[in-house]
Write an enzyme that holds these catalytic residues in place. Structure first.
Site, PDB file in Angstrom:
ATOM      1  N   VAL A 150       0.836  -1.202   0.000  1.00 52.12           N
ATOM      2  CA  VAL A 150       0.000   0.000   0.000  1.00 52.12           C
ATOM      3  C   VAL A 150       0.872   1.255   0.000  1.00 52.12           C
ATOM      4  O   VAL A 150       0.627   2.195  -0.760  1.00 52.12           O
ATOM      5  CB  VAL A 150      -0.989   0.009   1.189  1.00 52.12           C
ATOM      6  CG1 VAL A 150      -1.789   1.301   1.220  1.00 52.12           C
ATOM      7  CG2 VAL A 150      -1.931  -1.194   1.115  1.00 52.12           C
ATOM      8  N   CYS A 151       1.906   1.270   0.825  1.00 52.16           N
ATOM      9  CA  CYS A 151       2.791   2.440   0.890  1.00 52.16           C
ATOM     10  C   CYS A 151       3.503   2.655  -0.436  1.00 52.16           C
ATOM     11  O   CYS A 151       3.632   3.790  -0.902  1.00 52.16           O
ATOM     12  CB  CYS A 151       3.812   2.281   2.017  1.00 52.16           C
ATOM     13  SG  CYS A 151       3.068   2.205   3.663  1.00 52.16           S
ATOM     14  N   GLY A 152       3.962   1.581  -1.041  1.00 49.47           N
ATOM     15  CA  GLY A 152       4.634   1.695  -2.329  1.00 49.47           C
ATOM     16  C   GLY A 152       3.715   2.280  -3.388  1.00 49.47           C
ATOM     17  O   GLY A 152       4.107   3.164  -4.157  1.00 49.47           O
TER      18      GLY A 152
ATOM     19  N   MET B 289       3.077   6.136  -2.551  1.00 51.60           N
ATOM     20  CA  MET B 289       4.204   7.004  -2.897  1.00 51.60           C
ATOM     21  C   MET B 289       4.398   7.067  -4.415  1.00 51.60           C
ATOM     22  O   MET B 289       4.720   8.119  -4.962  1.00 51.60           O
ATOM     23  CB  MET B 289       5.491   6.542  -2.197  1.00 51.60           C
ATOM     24  CG  MET B 289       5.446   6.636  -0.669  1.00 51.60           C
ATOM     25  SD  MET B 289       5.084   8.290  -0.033  1.00 51.60           S
ATOM     26  CE  MET B 289       3.463   8.044   0.690  1.00 51.60           C
TER      27      MET B 289
END
Length: 184
Positions: free
Chosen positions: A70-72, A75
């Site tokens: 999710v973070c990847g 960003m």
């Protein structure tokens, strides 16, 4: 310089007096609050201060950790939208509790063109100032803040940790700042 000091001092007073969660259970700083200044490592040998961006809007994107799906995705989305943020003269800064070396590798791997800041030591200190540290797992909430040119939080949002909040809210807040001057 005077303006940066003024918002730092005011923010410290407000942060000290804020300890109750908002009605939705979030303790994230609300719109109208002076944004606490900070200095965090963007690389192992470079530091970024929020006050360096005084006079222009700043987007703070707190996220739990590098290398998670999710973070990847989150960003990467912001990286793809850099030109749209730049149309509003806005700077975007990603912040997590990962270290500067981890951020450097993540930025290189994902070809990110905006700073990721290490809220590493003391762990989560800046996230705590913004009310988005998760002591239960030692990471941060997935939280977004749009700060106006005067250093006041114009908009804040906390997403469920497993959900990419996208960029629509950020763009709406930036557009509102540009067209109306917004609250704060």
């Amino acid at each position: 310089m005077k303006q940066a000091k003024a918002f730092m001092n005011t923010a410290t007073k407000i942060i000290s007096s804020r300890s109750q969660p908002r009605a939705n259970g979030s303790t994230a700083l609300p719109a109208g609050t002076p944004a606490p200044d900070f200095a965090l490592k963007s690389t192992p040998d470079q530091t970024v201060k929020l006050s360096e961006f005084c006079g222009r809007p700043v987007v703070l994107a707190f996220y739990p950790a590098d290398w998670s799906p999710v973070c990847g995705d989150q960003m990467a989305l912001y990286n793809e939208m850099l030109s749209e943020f730049q149309e509003f003269d806005a700077e975007i800064l990603g912040i997590s509790v990962d270290g500067a070396w981890c951020h450097s590798a993540f930025c290189r791997d994902r070809k990110l063109h905006f700073p990721l800041l290490a809220d590493f030591e003391p762990k989560g200190e800046v996230a705590r100032l913004y009310g988005v540290y998760r002591p239960s797992d030692g990471t941060t909430e997935r939280a977004l803040f749009v700060i106006n040119a005067d250093g006041i939080i114009h908009w804040s949002y906390v997403s469920p940790v497993g959900v990419n909040p996208g960029a629509a809210g950020i763009l709406s807040a930036l557009e509102e700042l540009q067209t109306k001057g917004g609250p704060g």
